[in-house]
Design a protein around this motif. Structure first.
Motif, PDB file in Angstrom:
ATOM      1  N   GLY A 175      38.163  45.097  38.994  1.00 57.84           N
ATOM      2  CA  GLY A 175      37.662  44.351  40.129  1.00 57.84           C
ATOM      3  C   GLY A 175      38.106  44.855  41.480  1.00 57.84           C
ATOM      4  N   MET A 176      39.265  44.416  41.949  1.00 57.63           N
ATOM      5  CA  MET A 176      39.649  44.668  43.335  1.00 57.63           C
ATOM      6  C   MET A 176      39.692  46.143  43.720  1.00 57.63           C
ATOM      7  N   ALA A 216      43.353  52.643  34.335  1.00 60.02           N
ATOM      8  CA  ALA A 216      44.709  52.386  33.861  1.00 60.02           C
ATOM      9  C   ALA A 216      45.096  50.922  34.006  1.00 60.02           C
ATOM     10  N   PHE A 217      44.200  50.083  34.530  1.00 61.59           N
ATOM     11  CA  PHE A 217      44.487  48.670  34.746  1.00 61.59           C
ATOM     12  C   PHE A 217      44.277  47.811  33.493  1.00 61.59           C
ATOM     13  N   VAL A 264      40.781  42.249  36.092  1.00 60.02           N
ATOM     14  CA  VAL A 264      41.263  42.624  34.769  1.00 60.02           C
ATOM     15  C   VAL A 264      42.751  42.327  34.607  1.00 60.02           C
ATOM     16  N   SER A 265      43.221  42.562  33.394  1.00 63.04           N
ATOM     17  CA  SER A 265      44.576  42.170  33.012  1.00 63.04           C
ATOM     18  C   SER A 265      45.651  42.795  33.881  1.00 63.04           C
ATOM     19  N   GLY A 266      45.468  44.059  34.266  1.00 64.67           N
ATOM     20  CA  GLY A 266      46.459  44.706  35.117  1.00 64.67           C
ATOM     21  C   GLY A 266      46.530  44.075  36.494  1.00 64.67           C
ATOM     22  N   GLU A 267      45.377  43.716  37.041  1.00 68.90           N
ATOM     23  CA  GLU A 267      45.351  43.012  38.326  1.00 68.90           C
ATOM     24  C   GLU A 267      46.054  41.661  38.207  1.00 68.90           C
TER      25      GLU A 267
END
Length: 336
Positions: free
Chosen positions: A261-262, A209-210, A284-287
């Motif tokens: 990633g995280m 979902a990120f 990624v964009s959400g992070e």
């Protein structure tokens, strides 16, 4: 539970705070380093009039024209960032169910590769191998009667990979998660004389979902029909990631990726320990959006950016794709 051998004399003979007392001492004993050479900068390219604009869900990120991509490459080279990764915002009129624009030699990404290589030849250019920017229904693969086709998609991805290699791409990043695509692409590259083009496989890409802001950036958010759970990985699975990495290495991947990633640092560590191959992760964009939003609201300080990237390195990653790349490069230069 792992037992750690005692590494200190008893207190007060041992005082671990001694080596934390000054910045110089802390630097001497630091176990993990973050450098500008660990970064890959993802950028979004468009030739759609008016689309070269800020991405609302990714504060600080703007889609750029081909000329803007060339300027970004020059900026990256000046900052010491070794590579860019290109993602297209494709004209909606060119998004079809057959995805033919994906392997057009003169499509947006292939023209961008050639433009960058003409002006900044030493920068490494990485590309994305997936059909979603060209697909009328937003999926990474060809769709028939609601089913994402595997083998037919692999054939299309091979054509896409060859067009990008012919345009001068240094690294191909298959992010589609179709079975067998790494072997098919590697064989095609070898046969076409592109044996020096590297493959950085998104070997463990989760149905996360990120990714939401990324889909806004490439114009796929409103197009996706259904979800991607039949080809991207279940976030619950760890052992499967190791099997997929092993498969992609066997098929000819030079490097492997964990994405996101995280939230998946355990997977990064497991991959590095199991295979010892060049291992990358995508912040990624959400992070990125979460960290940027928190900083903009004063809830976190800029230092959290470096801490987040250092966590990737500590988990065993050799490099990180991050939208923070130029910002981090400048911070590291100031501290050098």
């Amino acid at each position: 539970m792992t037992r750690i051998p005692r590494a200190y004399a008893p207190f007060p003979l041992s005082r671990p705070r001694r080596t934390r007392r000054t910045a110089a001492l802390r630097d001497l004993i630091a176990e993990t380093r973050l450098g500008v050479n660990d970064l890959i900068w993802p950028i979004f390219v468009t030739d759609v009039p008016g689309a070269d604009a800020p991405v609302a869900s990714m504060p600080g990120v703007t889609r750029v024209t081909i000329d803007g991509a060339v300027r970004a490459a020059a900026e990256a080279a000046e900052l010491g960032i070794p590579a860019l990764c290109l993602f297209p915002y494709t004209d909606p009129a060119l998004r079809t169910e057959g995805c033919e624009e994906a392997w057009n030699p003169d499509n947006l990404i292939n023209r961008t590769i050639r433009a960058i290589k003409a002006e900044v030849p030493d920068i490494a250019v990485m590309t994305d191998i997936a059909l979603d920017p060209y697909n009328a229904n937003g999926h990474d693969g060809l769709v028939r009667d609601g089913v994402i086709l595997n083998d037919e998609t692999v054939e299309a991805l091979v054509r896409m990979a060859l067009a990008q290699a012919e345009s001068g791409a240094d690294i191909l990043g298959p992010s589609d998660m179709m079975d067998g695509r790494i072997g098919a692409i590697r064989r095609a590259l070898e046969s076409a004389g592109h044996q020096d083009v590297a493959i950085l496989s998104y070997a463990a890409k989760y149905a996360s979902a990120f990714y939401g802001p990324f889909r806004d950036a490439v114009g796929a958010s409103g197009r996706l029909v259904g979800d991607k759970k039949t080809y991207q990985m279940d976030p619950a699975n760890r052992d499967e990631a190791l099997r997929l990495v092993a498969r992609d290495i066997d098929e000819g991947a030079d490097m492997v990726m964990v994405k996101p990633g995280m939230p998946y640092l355990d997977i990064c560590r497991a991959v590095k320990e199991a295979f010892g191959v060049p291992t990358f992760a995508y912040q990624v964009s959400g992070e990125y959006a979460m960290i940027s939003g928190a900083i903009a609201n004063g809830w976190l300080r800029d230092e959290v950016i470096l801490e987040s990237l250092l966590a990737f390195r500590r988990a065993g990653c050799d490099g990180i794709l991050t939208y923070f790349a130029p910002r981090v490069a400048r911070i590291l230069a100031e501290r050098a």
